[in-house]
Design a protein around this motif. Structure first.
Motif, mmCIF file in Angstrom:
data_model
loop_
_atom_site.group_PDB
_atom_site.id
_atom_site.type_symbol
_atom_site.label_atom_id
_atom_site.label_comp_id
_atom_site.label_asym_id
_atom_site.label_seq_id
_atom_site.Cartn_x
_atom_site.Cartn_y
_atom_site.Cartn_z
ATOM 1 N N TYR A 181 0.831 -1.211 0.000
ATOM 2 C CA TYR A 181 0.000 0.000 0.000
ATOM 3 C C TYR A 181 0.863 1.258 0.000
ATOM 4 O O TYR A 181 0.468 2.303 -0.498
ATOM 5 C CB TYR A 181 -0.938 0.015 1.222
ATOM 6 C CG TYR A 181 -0.231 0.301 2.524
ATOM 7 C CD1 TYR A 181 0.370 -0.719 3.265
ATOM 8 C CD2 TYR A 181 -0.122 1.611 3.007
ATOM 9 C CE1 TYR A 181 1.055 -0.458 4.433
ATOM 10 C CE2 TYR A 181 0.567 1.874 4.184
ATOM 11 C CZ TYR A 181 1.150 0.836 4.892
ATOM 12 O OH TYR A 181 1.839 1.110 6.042
ATOM 13 N N ALA A 182 2.088 1.162 0.555
ATOM 14 C CA ALA A 182 2.965 2.337 0.636
ATOM 15 C C ALA A 182 3.359 2.811 -0.766
ATOM 16 O O ALA A 182 3.437 4.014 -1.033
ATOM 17 C CB ALA A 182 4.209 1.991 1.457
ATOM 18 N N ARG A 183 3.598 1.867 -1.671
ATOM 19 C CA ARG A 183 3.963 2.231 -3.044
ATOM 20 C C ARG A 183 2.822 3.001 -3.708
ATOM 21 O O ARG A 183 3.043 3.984 -4.407
ATOM 22 C CB ARG A 183 4.306 0.971 -3.851
ATOM 23 C CG ARG A 183 4.874 1.292 -5.229
ATOM 24 C CD ARG A 183 5.017 0.066 -6.113
ATOM 25 N NE ARG A 183 5.764 -0.996 -5.497
ATOM 26 C CZ ARG A 183 5.248 -2.186 -5.167
ATOM 27 N NH1 ARG A 183 3.983 -2.457 -5.411
ATOM 28 N NH2 ARG A 183 5.980 -3.109 -4.601
ATOM 29 N N LYS A 184 1.595 2.542 -3.445
ATOM 30 C CA LYS A 184 0.440 3.239 -4.028
ATOM 31 C C LYS A 184 0.366 4.666 -3.513
ATOM 32 O O LYS A 184 0.118 5.614 -4.263
ATOM 33 C CB LYS A 184 -0.858 2.503 -3.674
ATOM 34 C CG LYS A 184 -1.082 1.283 -4.519
ATOM 35 C CD LYS A 184 -2.433 0.652 -4.243
ATOM 36 C CE LYS A 184 -2.541 -0.647 -5.010
ATOM 37 N NZ LYS A 184 -3.425 -1.610 -4.423
ATOM 38 N N THR A 217 10.235 -5.981 9.483
ATOM 39 C CA THR A 217 10.971 -6.130 8.221
ATOM 40 C C THR A 217 10.519 -7.343 7.432
ATOM 41 O O THR A 217 9.971 -8.307 7.994
ATOM 42 C CB THR A 217 12.495 -6.243 8.489
ATOM 43 O OG1 THR A 217 13.201 -6.252 7.236
ATOM 44 C CG2 THR A 217 12.845 -7.514 9.266
ATOM 45 N N LYS A 218 10.793 -7.284 6.143
ATOM 46 C CA LYS A 218 10.641 -8.465 5.276
ATOM 47 C C LYS A 218 12.005 -8.950 4.811
ATOM 48 O O LYS A 218 12.095 -9.799 3.928
ATOM 49 C CB LYS A 218 9.763 -8.119 4.076
ATOM 50 C CG LYS A 218 8.326 -7.844 4.477
ATOM 51 C CD LYS A 218 7.405 -7.746 3.295
ATOM 52 C CE LYS A 218 5.984 -7.466 3.743
ATOM 53 N NZ LYS A 218 5.788 -6.106 4.251
ATOM 54 N N GLN A 219 13.056 -8.418 5.402
ATOM 55 C CA GLN A 219 14.427 -8.862 5.093
ATOM 56 C C GLN A 219 15.090 -9.299 6.403
ATOM 57 O O GLN A 219 16.043 -8.668 6.883
ATOM 58 C CB GLN A 219 15.207 -7.707 4.440
ATOM 59 C CG GLN A 219 14.611 -7.204 3.140
ATOM 60 C CD GLN A 219 14.628 -8.246 2.019
ATOM 61 O OE1 GLN A 219 15.515 -9.108 1.971
ATOM 62 N NE2 GLN A 219 13.642 -8.195 1.135
ATOM 63 N N SER A 257 8.416 2.248 4.334
ATOM 64 C CA SER A 257 9.689 1.685 3.884
ATOM 65 C C SER A 257 9.937 0.402 4.670
ATOM 66 O O SER A 257 9.019 -0.157 5.271
ATOM 67 C CB SER A 257 10.812 2.709 4.127
ATOM 68 O OG SER A 257 12.042 2.215 3.661
ATOM 69 N N ASP A 258 11.173 -0.071 4.636
ATOM 70 C CA ASP A 258 11.605 -1.198 5.471
ATOM 71 C C ASP A 258 12.978 -0.802 5.987
ATOM 72 O O ASP A 258 13.933 -0.696 5.205
ATOM 73 C CB ASP A 258 11.666 -2.475 4.616
ATOM 74 C CG ASP A 258 12.082 -3.705 5.427
ATOM 75 O OD1 ASP A 258 12.761 -3.552 6.461
ATOM 76 O OD2 ASP A 258 11.731 -4.826 5.008
ATOM 77 N N LEU A 259 13.067 -0.566 7.275
ATOM 78 C CA LEU A 259 14.303 -0.054 7.890
ATOM 79 C C LEU A 259 15.499 -0.951 7.585
ATOM 80 O O LEU A 259 16.642 -0.500 7.610
ATOM 81 C CB LEU A 259 14.083 0.055 9.405
ATOM 82 C CG LEU A 259 15.141 0.715 10.266
ATOM 83 C CD1 LEU A 259 15.406 2.157 9.838
ATOM 84 C CD2 LEU A 259 14.740 0.665 11.739
HETATM 85 S S1 SF4 Z 1 8.409 -4.276 2.525
HETATM 86 FE FE1 SF4 Z 1 8.504 -2.508 1.120
HETATM 87 S S2 SF4 Z 1 7.466 -3.180 -0.757
HETATM 88 FE FE2 SF4 Z 1 6.916 -4.617 0.887
HETATM 89 S S3 SF4 Z 1 4.979 -3.826 1.752
HETATM 90 FE FE3 SF4 Z 1 6.642 -2.956 2.989
HETATM 91 S S4 SF4 Z 1 7.142 -0.988 2.064
HETATM 92 FE FE4 SF4 Z 1 5.945 -2.154 0.567
#
Ligand code: SF4
Length: 283
Positions: free
Chosen positions: A34-37, A131-133, A100-102
């Protein structure tokens, strides 16, 4: 900082907390972002006006970098926002970088360290990191005691990756956010409970995938007919509901290891409303 409607971002007194975005933009590429949108919509001109983008200082000569400048969702740094939590004396719950993702792809470590520098100056606040990383978390461990450190796990594979990464860091609260809950064939609550205990997880969040556009949800599925049965309206938005057994497995596993679960309201019907564990926060 802005007040947030994200249900699980609470101040220590239980009221709604805040978001804080000293870094915006992300290269992780989640298709449900949703952040990209937002970045490409109402925030576009504001974001494009900031040239403090990853790896760029001074002259712009590389065409690829020039292209990055024209992408409002490319990682950008906002040093002028770093002091915002310092100005608030009342203890607050603050979600760091919901735009974002810190710890994300392309985020310079130096930016992340700058954010931690201000987190450490604000012991009165609780900072929610997500995070997703997860492989990048270890570089920043041990985390300050006012950080709750979480990893998103939308499916079984991400759940395992999240757990292994969290097992190897030191943080006062470690959590897994199963949101959006997209695929969760983990073989039952017994296995999930065992892993949660082994990894030292303190909290689980879950929620449905949401969109204003029905076809965002319907178009991404291999078995369209089955998945479409799980698309429902929630207020003015569409939700892709997870299978009920996935949700119940999470709740049962959390009960077994005695950790709280936060089920977002968009999981309809809210499963197992008899459980005392639902919509709770870690102590
Ligand atoms: S990790 Fe990045 S691309 Fe994925 S939902 Fe969060 S802000 Fe969006």
């Amino acid at each position: 900082m802005n007040k947030t409607t994200i249900e699980w971002v609470k101040n220590p007194d239980g009221t709604q907390g805040y978001t804080w975005n000293p870094i915006t933009g992300c290269l992780n590429g989640c298709d449900y972002c949703y952040a990209r949108k937002l970045a490409n919509g109402r925030l576009k001109s504001r974001y494009l006006a900031n040239w403090d983008i990853a790896h760029i200082k001074g002259e712009i000569i590389d065409p690829a970098l020039r292209q990055a400048l024209n992408n409002p969702f490319y990682p950008r740094f906002w040093p002028e926002k770093l002091e915002q939590p310092l100005k608030r004396k009342m203890p607050a719950g603050i979600f760091v970088c919901d735009m974002s993702d810190l710890f994300g792809i392309g985020i310079p470590e130096q930016w992340t360290h700058s954010v931690f520098n201000f987190i450490e100056k604000c012991p009165q606040h609780r900072f929610y990191l997500l995070t997703k990383q997860p492989q990048n978390l270890a570089k920043f461990s041990p985390f300050p005691d006012n950080c709750w450190v979480g990893v998103t796990a939308t499916d079984a594979q991400m759940f395992i990756g999240a757990g292994h990464a969290l097992e190897n860091i030191h943080a006062k609260v470690k959590y897994i956010s199963a949101e959006p809950l997209l695929d969760w064939d983990l073989g039952g609550s017994g296995f999930i409970a065992t892993m949660l205990k082994q990894w030292g997880i303190n909290w689980i969040i879950s929620g449905a995938r949401t969109s204003r556009n029905y076809w965002d949800l319907a178009a991404h599925n291999l078995d369209g007919s089955l998945i479409r049965d799980r698309i429902e309206m929630y207020g003015k938005i569409w939700t892709l509901q997870p299978k009920e057994e996935w949700v119940n497995e999470i709740i049962s596993a959390a009960e077994k290891v005695n950790i709280p679960v936060f089920m977002k309201d968009n999981l309809k019907p809210l499963p197992r409303t008899d459980t005392p564990f639902i919509q709770e926060m870690p102590a």
